[in-house]
Design an enzyme around this catalytic site. Structure first.
Site, mmCIF file in Angstrom:
data_model
loop_
_atom_site.group_PDB
_atom_site.id
_atom_site.type_symbol
_atom_site.label_atom_id
_atom_site.label_comp_id
_atom_site.label_asym_id
_atom_site.label_seq_id
_atom_site.Cartn_x
_atom_site.Cartn_y
_atom_site.Cartn_z
ATOM 1 N N ASP A 121 1.274 17.424 -29.759
ATOM 2 C CA ASP A 121 0.994 17.075 -28.365
ATOM 3 C C ASP A 121 -0.378 16.412 -28.233
ATOM 4 O O ASP A 121 -0.543 15.429 -27.494
ATOM 5 C CB ASP A 121 1.090 18.305 -27.466
ATOM 6 C CG ASP A 121 0.221 19.471 -27.932
ATOM 7 O OD1 ASP A 121 -0.240 19.470 -29.093
ATOM 8 O OD2 ASP A 121 0.014 20.399 -27.127
ATOM 9 N N THR A 136 -1.214 25.831 -20.849
ATOM 10 C CA THR A 136 -1.409 27.192 -21.336
ATOM 11 C C THR A 136 -2.740 27.282 -22.064
ATOM 12 O O THR A 136 -3.511 28.224 -21.893
ATOM 13 C CB THR A 136 -0.267 27.604 -22.276
ATOM 14 O OG1 THR A 136 0.976 27.464 -21.591
ATOM 15 C CG2 THR A 136 -0.432 29.032 -22.733
ATOM 16 N N ARG A 143 6.920 25.440 -21.442
ATOM 17 C CA ARG A 143 7.908 24.603 -20.767
ATOM 18 C C ARG A 143 8.351 23.463 -21.665
ATOM 19 O O ARG A 143 7.707 23.136 -22.657
ATOM 20 C CB ARG A 143 7.343 24.059 -19.452
ATOM 21 C CG ARG A 143 6.038 23.280 -19.598
ATOM 22 C CD ARG A 143 6.254 21.799 -19.674
ATOM 23 N NE ARG A 143 5.035 21.084 -20.023
ATOM 24 C CZ ARG A 143 4.803 20.628 -21.226
ATOM 25 N NH1 ARG A 143 5.655 20.842 -22.207
ATOM 26 N NH2 ARG A 143 3.705 19.942 -21.489
#
Length: 242
Positions: free
Chosen positions: A105, A128, A11
């Site tokens: 991230d 994920t 996403r």
């Protein structure tokens, strides 16, 4: 106004941050598939705002997502800053063997955690994949782990065994059907890995949990923890305003 973009494996999430007011004016999320299918005439970033002063991006979704982000941000005057792992930023120092190989991230989350907590901290992102990274009281990233997230665990079992069911089950103390057994096992694995990492810190500090799987994970953890929504975006905002 700052435009912060977090492109993950499944996403894309972005937010508009107003530094003068220290607040997000809007945050949006779409699947990577939806993002790729956006019409050329509808830029998802410009629907509610125009011309950010700064753009900062974390992309762990690969080259395809990178090119999409280049295309969509090219309408703005600001040149995007693409975050990568590095040795030091915003009071956090990385002890990764190759700091540049740390996912952007994870790096952004560590920077956000440092701003939120001044003591020892376990920084967890449950998506994920699930990551659990140790941040010391003096701002050193000491290392961390990566394991498949719950949905990925279900998928792997489905694909690489006798076609075990892939649908979501219910967490139970003593599962009595296959679907619940898979769900409970996956959630025990997530919580167990996080709790073992926390014990490696001497049981001191707090665990900050973020990501789509974060709320469910927090329910399973028997350690001091709290859920922080949008931890990656918070880190990107800190970087942009530093």
């Amino acid at each position: 106004m700052i435009l912060a973009i977090d492109a993950g494996n499944s996403r894309v999430k972005w937010g508009w941050y107003e530094p003068a007011e220290s607040r997000w004016t809007s945050i949006a999320t779409v699947s990577l598939i939806e993002f790729a299918a956006s019409s050329d005439h509808i830029n998802p970033f410009s629907v509610t705002h125009e011309n950010p002063e700064r753009i900062v991006i974390s992309n762990v979704a690969g080259e395809g997502a990178h090119q999409l982000l280049v295309n969509w941000t090219s309408i703005f005057e600001a040149e995007p800053f693409w975050l990568h792992g590095e040795a030091e930023r915003c009071g956090v120092r990385s002890r990764y063997e190759r700091p540049e190989r740390l996912g952007s991230d994870r790096w952004a989350s560590l920077i956000a955690a440092r701003a939120l907590e001044r003591g020892p901290c376990l920084v967890v992102n449950a998506g994920t994949a699930t990551t659990a990274d140790v941040l010391s009281a003096d701002g050193e990233f000491l290392g961390g782990l990566i394991l498949p997230g719950v949905e990925l665990m279900r998928f792997v079992l489905h694909e690489h065994t006798g076609r075990l069911p892939i649908q979501e089950g219910t967490f139970r103390a003593l599962p009595r059907n296959t679907i619940d057994a898979i769900e409970t096992g996956a959630r025990h694995a997530q919580a167990g890995a996080v709790e073992r990492m926390f014990r490696s810190m001497g049981g001191k500090g707090v665990c900050l949990v973020s990501g789509g799987g974060g709320p469910a994970l927090v329910e399973q953890l028997a350690i001091p923890c709290r859920y922080v929504e949008n931890l990656v975006l918070e880190g990107l905002a800190r970087i942009a305003t530093a």
